[in-house]
Design a protein around this motif. Structure first.
Motif, PDB file in Angstrom:
ATOM      1  N   LYS A  53      -0.047   2.640  -2.068  1.00 41.84           N
ATOM      2  CA  LYS A  53       1.533   3.004  -3.103  1.00 41.84           C
ATOM      3  C   LYS A  53       1.689   4.081  -2.553  1.00 41.84           C
ATOM      4  O   LYS A  53       1.770   5.100  -2.475  1.00 41.84           O
ATOM      5  CB  LYS A  53       1.790   2.296  -4.625  1.00 41.84           C
ATOM      6  CG  LYS A  53       0.672   0.967  -4.713  1.00 41.84           C
ATOM      7  CD  LYS A  53       0.899   0.465  -6.444  1.00 41.84           C
ATOM      8  CE  LYS A  53       1.898  -0.041  -6.428  1.00 41.84           C
ATOM      9  NZ  LYS A  53       1.852  -0.559  -8.102  1.00 41.84           N
ATOM     10  N   ASP A  56       6.384   2.432  -5.527  1.00 49.39           N
ATOM     11  CA  ASP A  56       5.624   1.351  -6.551  1.00 49.39           C
ATOM     12  C   ASP A  56       5.589  -0.147  -5.731  1.00 49.39           C
ATOM     13  O   ASP A  56       5.121  -0.614  -5.680  1.00 49.39           O
ATOM     14  CB  ASP A  56       6.926   0.812  -7.147  1.00 49.39           C
ATOM     15  CG  ASP A  56       6.699   1.440  -8.427  1.00 49.39           C
ATOM     16  OD1 ASP A  56       5.658   2.289  -8.716  1.00 49.39           O
ATOM     17  OD2 ASP A  56       8.119   2.723  -9.175  1.00 49.39           O
ATOM     18  N   LYS A  57       5.211   0.218  -3.802  1.00 48.67           N
ATOM     19  CA  LYS A  57       5.237  -0.670  -2.846  1.00 48.67           C
ATOM     20  C   LYS A  57       3.958  -1.063  -2.854  1.00 48.67           C
ATOM     21  O   LYS A  57       3.524   0.345  -1.524  1.00 48.67           O
ATOM     22  CB  LYS A  57       6.290  -0.338  -2.451  1.00 48.67           C
ATOM     23  CG  LYS A  57       6.457  -1.826  -0.991  1.00 48.67           C
ATOM     24  CD  LYS A  57       7.859  -2.018  -0.721  1.00 48.67           C
ATOM     25  CE  LYS A  57       7.365  -3.178   0.942  1.00 48.67           C
ATOM     26  NZ  LYS A  57       8.788  -3.950   1.855  1.00 48.67           N
TER      27      LYS A  57
END
Length: 100
Positions: A53, A56-57
């Protein structure tokens, strides 16, 4: 009665901690990172979900191989590597903590 409840509680707690997820990662020095994972009781991490990540992706994901390893291209910038064997069995390592 209280002593029996306390003993059962202690056994449940010690049993739960006997199967803790563990992972370590290292920089291969060639632009890739390899992570090894499994469980504190010696169980294999083969097939466990892995993902990287950034901000936060999820930018990359896959599964631990038959040797309980996962190798991926080292991302630019800050990132986290996550070993996700389900609720209570998730380990996350910051990229900055991974060294050769």
């Amino acid at each position: 009665m209280f002593k029996k409840i306390l003993l059962v509680s202690a056994l449940l707690v010690s049993g739960a901690s006997a199967h803790t997820a563990v992972m370590t990662c290292f920089d291969n020095g060639d632009g890739t990172i390899t992570c090894e994972g499994g469980f504190s009781d010696g169980a294999s991490g083969s097939g466990v979900a892995m993902y990287i990540k950034q901000n936060d992706k999820k930018v990359s994901e896959g599964l631990m191989n038959e040797d309980s390893e996962f190798t991926f291209a080292k991302p630019q910038g800050e990132y986290n590597v996550n070993f996700d064997a389900g609720k209570g069995h998730v380990v996350s390592i910051k990229g900055q903590d991974i060294v050769e």
